[in-house]
Write a protein that holds these residues in place. Structure first.
Motif, mmCIF file in Angstrom:
data_model
loop_
_atom_site.group_PDB
_atom_site.id
_atom_site.type_symbol
_atom_site.label_atom_id
_atom_site.label_comp_id
_atom_site.label_asym_id
_atom_site.label_seq_id
_atom_site.Cartn_x
_atom_site.Cartn_y
_atom_site.Cartn_z
ATOM 1 N N ARG A 26 13.460 60.327 48.302
ATOM 2 C CA ARG A 26 14.087 61.496 47.670
ATOM 3 C C ARG A 26 13.660 62.790 48.371
ATOM 4 N NH1 ARG A 26 16.320 62.613 42.392
ATOM 5 N NH2 ARG A 26 16.006 60.439 41.854
ATOM 6 N N ARG A 27 12.379 62.904 48.703
ATOM 7 C CA ARG A 27 11.897 64.110 49.401
ATOM 8 C C ARG A 27 12.565 64.274 50.760
ATOM 9 N NH1 ARG A 27 6.869 62.735 47.163
ATOM 10 N NH2 ARG A 27 6.221 61.722 49.078
ATOM 11 N N TRP A 28 12.740 63.177 51.487
ATOM 12 C CA TRP A 28 13.387 63.252 52.799
ATOM 13 C C TRP A 28 14.816 63.767 52.661
ATOM 14 C CZ3 TRP A 28 17.466 60.448 55.116
ATOM 15 C CH2 TRP A 28 17.655 60.733 56.463
ATOM 16 N N ILE A 29 15.569 63.249 51.694
ATOM 17 C CA ILE A 29 16.937 63.720 51.483
ATOM 18 C C ILE A 29 16.936 65.195 51.079
ATOM 19 C CG2 ILE A 29 18.985 63.508 50.006
ATOM 20 C CD1 ILE A 29 18.529 60.466 50.049
ATOM 21 N N GLU A 30 16.020 65.594 50.200
ATOM 22 C CA GLU A 30 15.933 66.999 49.786
ATOM 23 C C GLU A 30 15.656 67.913 50.983
ATOM 24 O OE1 GLU A 30 16.391 68.920 47.059
ATOM 25 O OE2 GLU A 30 17.244 67.150 46.138
ATOM 26 N N GLU A 31 14.774 67.490 51.872
ATOM 27 C CA GLU A 31 14.476 68.290 53.063
ATOM 28 C C GLU A 31 15.731 68.448 53.926
ATOM 29 O OE1 GLU A 31 11.201 66.446 55.081
ATOM 30 O OE2 GLU A 31 9.861 66.766 53.377
ATOM 31 N N GLU A 32 16.490 67.375 54.086
ATOM 32 C CA GLU A 32 17.735 67.443 54.860
ATOM 33 C C GLU A 32 18.748 68.353 54.162
ATOM 34 O OE1 GLU A 32 18.524 65.923 57.945
ATOM 35 O OE2 GLU A 32 16.345 65.782 57.897
ATOM 36 N N ARG A 33 18.850 68.268 52.855
ATOM 37 C CA ARG A 33 19.796 69.086 52.091
ATOM 38 C C ARG A 33 19.457 70.570 52.200
ATOM 39 N NH1 ARG A 33 20.980 70.566 46.419
ATOM 40 N NH2 ARG A 33 18.914 69.916 45.785
ATOM 41 N N ARG A 34 18.172 70.902 52.122
ATOM 42 C CA ARG A 34 17.747 72.297 52.223
ATOM 43 C C ARG A 34 17.846 72.842 53.645
ATOM 44 N NH1 ARG A 34 12.748 71.030 49.398
ATOM 45 N NH2 ARG A 34 13.424 70.520 47.314
ATOM 46 N N SER A 35 17.582 72.010 54.630
ATOM 47 C CA SER A 35 17.586 72.499 56.012
ATOM 48 C C SER A 35 18.994 72.620 56.611
ATOM 49 C CB SER A 35 16.719 71.607 56.900
ATOM 50 O OG SER A 35 17.322 70.341 57.081
ATOM 51 N N LYS A 36 19.976 71.944 56.010
ATOM 52 C CA LYS A 36 21.350 71.984 56.520
ATOM 53 C C LYS A 36 22.350 72.218 55.383
ATOM 54 C CE LYS A 36 20.125 68.576 60.023
ATOM 55 N NZ LYS A 36 18.786 68.190 59.616
ATOM 56 N N PRO A 37 22.186 73.307 54.630
ATOM 57 C CA PRO A 37 23.008 73.484 53.425
ATOM 58 C C PRO A 37 24.510 73.559 53.690
ATOM 59 C CG PRO A 37 21.831 75.500 53.927
ATOM 60 C CD PRO A 37 21.302 74.436 54.854
ATOM 61 N N LYS A 38 24.924 74.090 54.810
ATOM 62 C CA LYS A 38 26.365 74.212 55.089
ATOM 63 C C LYS A 38 26.969 72.913 55.607
ATOM 64 C CE LYS A 38 26.262 79.124 55.744
ATOM 65 N NZ LYS A 38 26.634 80.249 56.556
ATOM 66 N N LEU A 39 26.164 72.027 56.124
ATOM 67 C CA LEU A 39 26.655 70.765 56.679
ATOM 68 C C LEU A 39 26.486 69.579 55.746
ATOM 69 C CD1 LEU A 39 25.360 70.982 60.353
ATOM 70 C CD2 LEU A 39 27.677 71.412 59.511
ATOM 71 N N PHE A 40 25.533 69.670 54.825
ATOM 72 C CA PHE A 40 25.178 68.530 53.982
ATOM 73 C C PHE A 40 26.348 68.129 53.086
ATOM 74 C CE2 PHE A 40 23.381 66.416 50.306
ATOM 75 C CZ PHE A 40 22.420 65.593 50.858
ATOM 76 N N GLN A 41 26.728 66.850 53.119
ATOM 77 C CA GLN A 41 27.797 66.327 52.267
ATOM 78 C C GLN A 41 27.217 65.521 51.107
ATOM 79 O OE1 GLN A 41 31.401 66.691 52.620
ATOM 80 N NE2 GLN A 41 30.394 68.433 53.547
ATOM 81 N N PHE A 42 26.444 64.487 51.424
ATOM 82 C CA PHE A 42 25.814 63.709 50.360
ATOM 83 C C PHE A 42 24.662 62.883 50.904
ATOM 84 C CE2 PHE A 42 29.068 60.791 51.888
ATOM 85 C CZ PHE A 42 28.429 59.571 51.907
ATOM 86 N N GLY A 43 23.839 62.433 49.986
ATOM 87 C CA GLY A 43 22.731 61.549 50.306
ATOM 88 C C GLY A 43 22.675 60.422 49.292
ATOM 89 N N GLN A 44 22.166 59.291 49.719
ATOM 90 C CA GLN A 44 22.029 58.135 48.829
ATOM 91 C C GLN A 44 20.705 57.442 49.098
ATOM 92 O OE1 GLN A 44 25.446 55.614 49.593
ATOM 93 N NE2 GLN A 44 26.332 56.283 47.662
ATOM 94 N N ILE A 45 20.157 56.890 48.036
ATOM 95 C CA ILE A 45 18.977 56.046 48.159
ATOM 96 C C ILE A 45 19.405 54.648 47.727
ATOM 97 C CG2 ILE A 45 16.617 55.621 47.411
ATOM 98 C CD1 ILE A 45 16.425 58.646 46.823
ATOM 99 N N ILE A 46 19.138 53.700 48.590
ATOM 100 C CA ILE A 46 19.590 52.320 48.390
ATOM 101 C C ILE A 46 18.383 51.400 48.443
ATOM 102 C CG2 ILE A 46 21.056 50.497 49.360
ATOM 103 C CD1 ILE A 46 22.612 52.904 50.725
ATOM 104 N N GLU A 47 18.294 50.467 47.500
ATOM 105 C CA GLU A 47 17.202 49.489 47.532
ATOM 106 C C GLU A 47 17.310 48.633 48.781
ATOM 107 O OE1 GLU A 47 16.978 46.899 44.173
ATOM 108 O OE2 GLU A 47 16.365 48.514 42.836
ATOM 109 N N ALA A 48 16.180 48.353 49.384
ATOM 110 C CA ALA A 48 16.137 47.490 50.563
ATOM 111 C C ALA A 48 16.024 46.034 50.101
ATOM 112 C CB ALA A 48 14.978 47.877 51.468
ATOM 113 N N THR A 49 17.048 45.600 49.376
ATOM 114 C CA THR A 49 17.142 44.223 48.886
ATOM 115 C C THR A 49 18.472 43.655 49.357
ATOM 116 O OG1 THR A 49 18.208 44.901 46.830
ATOM 117 C CG2 THR A 49 15.795 44.776 46.810
ATOM 118 N N PRO A 50 18.666 42.348 49.276
ATOM 119 C CA PRO A 50 19.947 41.780 49.716
ATOM 120 C C PRO A 50 21.167 42.366 48.989
ATOM 121 C CG PRO A 50 18.315 40.055 49.519
ATOM 122 C CD PRO A 50 17.692 41.303 48.950
ATOM 123 N N ALA A 51 21.049 42.716 47.721
ATOM 124 C CA ALA A 51 22.188 43.263 46.980
ATOM 125 C C ALA A 51 22.471 44.727 47.346
ATOM 126 C CB ALA A 51 21.950 43.152 45.479
#
Length: 66
Positions: A26-51
């Motif tokens: 979550r912190r990594w996505i927040e850093e990207e969102r704050r550092s590129k506010p005009k370019l940022f479209q969306f971020g997602q966090i996905i479990e590293a599981t088969p599903a």
């Protein structure tokens, strides 16, 4: 549990990083969102599981419930 954090920018560029915990992802996505506010479209966090369920997502305005 590990997670994948992905960010998509307006120019269709994207980046994905693997993180060992949800807070770090979550912190990594927040850093990207704050550092590129005009370019940022969306971020997602996905479990590293088969599903690969999405556990959190955000857009330029902030986090959305999933």
């Amino acid at each position: 549990m590990a997670y994948y954090a992905s960010v998509v920018l307006e120019n269709k560029a994207s980046a994905t990083e693997r993180h060992e915990d949800l807070d770090t992802a979550r912190r990594w996505i927040e850093e990207e969102r704050r550092s590129k506010p005009k370019l940022f479209q969306f971020g997602q966090i996905i479990e590293a599981t088969p599903a690969r369920p999405v556990v959190a997502s955000c857009n330029a305005n902030g986090w959305n419930p999933t």
